[in-house]
Design an enzyme around this catalytic site. Structure first.
Site, PDB file in Angstrom:
ATOM      1  N   LYS A   1      93.716   0.227  87.473  1.00 30.07           N
ATOM      2  CA  LYS A   1      94.121   1.358  86.418  1.00 30.07           C
ATOM      3  C   LYS A   1      94.156   0.830  85.111  1.00 30.07           C
ATOM      4  O   LYS A   1      94.376   1.752  84.015  1.00 30.07           O
ATOM      5  CB  LYS A   1      95.263   2.231  86.908  1.00 30.07           C
ATOM      6  CG  LYS A   1      95.064   2.770  88.223  1.00 30.07           C
ATOM      7  CD  LYS A   1      96.282   3.570  88.638  1.00 30.07           C
ATOM      8  CE  LYS A   1      96.225   4.016  90.195  1.00 30.07           C
ATOM      9  NZ  LYS A   1      95.103   4.908  90.621  1.00 30.07           N
TER      10      LYS A   1
ATOM     11  N   HIS B   1     103.772  10.135  93.486  1.00 32.51           N
ATOM     12  CA  HIS B   1     102.484   9.923  94.305  1.00 32.51           C
ATOM     13  C   HIS B   1     103.122   9.613  95.921  1.00 32.51           C
ATOM     14  O   HIS B   1     104.112   8.967  96.051  1.00 32.51           O
ATOM     15  CB  HIS B   1     101.807   8.616  93.749  1.00 32.51           C
ATOM     16  CG  HIS B   1     100.476   8.223  94.034  1.00 32.51           C
ATOM     17  ND1 HIS B   1     100.245   7.712  95.165  1.00 32.51           N
ATOM     18  CD2 HIS B   1      99.439   8.484  93.751  1.00 32.51           C
ATOM     19  CE1 HIS B   1      99.005   7.410  95.525  1.00 32.51           C
ATOM     20  NE2 HIS B   1      98.365   7.823  94.516  1.00 32.51           N
TER      21      HIS B   1
ATOM     22  N   CYS C   1      96.826  12.637  95.859  1.00 27.73           N
ATOM     23  CA  CYS C   1      98.087  11.951  96.547  1.00 27.73           C
ATOM     24  C   CYS C   1      99.212  12.537  96.168  1.00 27.73           C
ATOM     25  O   CYS C   1     100.316  11.665  96.067  1.00 27.73           O
ATOM     26  CB  CYS C   1      97.775  10.553  96.299  1.00 27.73           C
ATOM     27  SG  CYS C   1      96.351   9.908  96.794  1.00 27.73           S
TER      28      CYS C   1
HETATM   29  C1  LIG Z   1     101.637   7.256  89.944  1.00 24.55           C
HETATM   30  C2  LIG Z   1     100.871   6.572  91.125  1.00 24.55           C
HETATM   31  N1  LIG Z   1     101.456   5.746  91.691  1.00 24.55           N
HETATM   32  C3  LIG Z   1     100.835   4.933  92.580  1.00 24.55           C
HETATM   33  C4  LIG Z   1      99.351   5.118  92.758  1.00 24.55           C
HETATM   34  C5  LIG Z   1      98.886   4.186  93.847  1.00 24.55           C
HETATM   35  O1  LIG Z   1      98.056   3.111  93.236  1.00 24.55           O
HETATM   36  P1  LIG Z   1      97.131   2.105  94.166  1.00 24.55           P
HETATM   37  O2  LIG Z   1      96.341   2.965  94.932  1.00 24.55           O
HETATM   38  O3  LIG Z   1      96.481   1.452  93.251  1.00 24.55           O
HETATM   39  O4  LIG Z   1      98.086   1.309  95.005  1.00 24.55           O
HETATM   40  C6  LIG Z   1      98.696   5.786  91.742  1.00 24.55           C
HETATM   41  C7  LIG Z   1      97.336   5.622  92.218  1.00 24.55           C
HETATM   42  O5  LIG Z   1      96.521   6.823  91.857  1.00 24.55           O
HETATM   43  C8  LIG Z   1      99.364   6.668  91.000  1.00 24.55           C
HETATM   44  O6  LIG Z   1      98.691   7.259  90.262  1.00 24.55           O
END
Ligand SMILES: Cc1ncc(COP(=O)(O)O)c(C=O)c1O
Length: 422
Positions: A241, A138, A379
């Site tokens: 999540k 991500h 993302c």
């Molecule tokens: C694998 C992964 N890492 C990091 C994130 C970032 O999460 P957050 O936006 O809650 O910080 C996400 C969000 O979709 C994700 O799916």
């Protein structure tokens, strides 16, 4: 006449199925209607819905316990502090950390990674050093490392994957060098669903004394996480999540690692003493929790952990495996659908493209049928580049989804094909 006595066939003990209807009743928003149709929520990878227990825990905190933590000597502040620290202990147990002080409350996975990149990165990276990530990260596990590498003159290196979306584990060894200072790897990919062999990568890195950070944002809602069994040095999750509130997350770090790292942010609560000449810092976890924390968020996350802990996680996993298999098979029956991400081990996240239709159009039309899916690059632009698609549609299934939800998506895709003359 006698009949031969046939022994009854052995009764196979069958596991009771997850009571999904009862679970759904715990989530008020799942009863919503959109565009005159029942909501079919298939975007839990972006954020999950919240059970009533979480919503009520937050209200209860504001109604009965609201005060600042760690500062007051009065009853209400002590009550708020006990609830906040109680949530830390729940988080410790949830991740199976050795000690509660190894749990830092952060805003989200994004902040957890930024904390480690800034603090560990700033103290450990020298010009010419390397940070190793994977091809399916991500953006939140790419950009913070790019920023700190840029600042320190270090290089970002990448473990490749194949066209099923499997990490090429055999490439890890080759990319670990004397200059590698940290490995940062996603546990479950949000755009492909791939479950990575984290334990194996940790073992390889540790054999060379290299620490490993695991982005667990998509793992925590689907599977039990045991940071001691994984032996990772850092593990980070987002509350929102995993059925908790937004604005709160967890960073686990091994105590020795966290103790050796400089503070991330300065401010109240993270100090031992301050003079104009200089400051000494508090012990962990306070050292990394500058300022008034998201107290209600931590308590809400604690309630989400309680909620998850009351469930039979084995049954949840069986249910989600069934949803993944069922939905993947049904989607492949739709003419023109191509799944993106078909790794051997997957969580219930399904990305796909529909021939001749942009993912955004897919998302907009299925929304008219009440079906909420995610469309775009999720993302993970490098993943889109690798699969040579501008975007995908993504249906992500959580414990409260059903086979009927997958059927509703497939029926809505038939509408998309009608609109586009397919
Ligand atoms: C694998 C992964 N890492 C990091 C994130 C970032 O999460 P957050 O936006 O809650 O910080 C996400 C969000 O979709 C994700 O799916």
């Amino acid at each position: 006449m006698t009949t031969a006595h046939r022994p009854a066939p052995p009764v196979r003990p069958t596991r009771p199925a997850l009571d999904v209807a009862a679970l759904r009743a715990d989530f008020p928003l799942l009863a919503a209607r959109v565009h005159g149709r029942p909501l079919v929520y298939l975007d839990s990878a972006a954020t999950s819905q919240k059970p009533r227990a979480v919503i009520e825990a937050i209200s209860r905190y504001y109604e009965a316990s609201n005060a600042n933590v760690h500062r007051g000597v009065y009853w209400l502040s002590e009550r708020a502090t006990a609830a906040y620290e109680g949530a830390r202990e729940k988080a410790r147990a949830f991740l199976n950390a050795r000690e509660a002080r190894e749990i830092i409350f952060v805003r989200s996975t994004t902040e957890g990674i930024n904390l480690v990149a800034s603090s560990f990165g700033r103290s450990a990276l020298q010009p010419g050093d390397e940070v190793l990530i994977s091809a399916m990260e991500h953006h939140s596990n790419i950009v913070p490392w790019q920023l700190i590498c840029g600042e320190r003159g270090a290089t970002l290196r990448v473990i490749p994957m194949n066209h099923s979306g499997d990490l090429l584990v055999e490439e890890v060894e080759r990319r670990l060098t004397q200059r590698t200072k940290i490995v940062a790897l996603v546990h479950v990919s949000n755009s492909l669903g791939t479950i990575n062999p984290v334990r194996e990568v940790v073992a390889q890195a540790h054999a060379r004394g290299i620490p490993v950070l695991v982005d667990g944002a998509q793992a925590a809602p689907h599977m039990p996480v045991d940071v001691q069994a994984l032996d990772c040095d850092f593990y980070t999750v987002s509350g929102h999540k995993m059925f908790g509130p937004t604005g709160i997350g967890l960073l686990y770090g091994k105590a020795a690692r966290l103790e050796a790292m400089p503070p991330y942010q300065g401010g109240g609560d993270m100090i031992r003493s301050v003079t104009f000449a200089g400051t000494t810092f508090a012990d962990i976890p306070a050292k990394f929790e500058a300022g008034t924390p998201h107290i209600a968020g931590a308590i809400g996350l604690g309630a989400a952990i309680d909620y998850l802990s009351r469930l039979d996680r084995g049954l949840v996993a069986d249910h989600e495996r069934d949803l993944l298999a069922y939905a993947s098979a049904r989607l492949q029956e739709v003419p023109g659908v191509r799944l993106i991400g078909t790794a051997a081990l997957k969580a219930s996240v399904i990305s796909f493209v529909l021939a001749g239709v942009h993912a955004h159009d897919v998302g907009t039309i299925v929304d008219q049928e009440g079906v909420a899916i995610r469309t775009g690059h999720h993302c993970t632009q490098p993943v889109m580049d690798f699969f040579d698609v501008p975007a995908t549609a993504r249906a992500s299934f959580a414990l409260y989804n059903t086979r009927e939800d997958a059927d509703a998506l497939v029926a809505a895709l038939a509408k998309v094909r009608q609109v586009f003359g397919g």
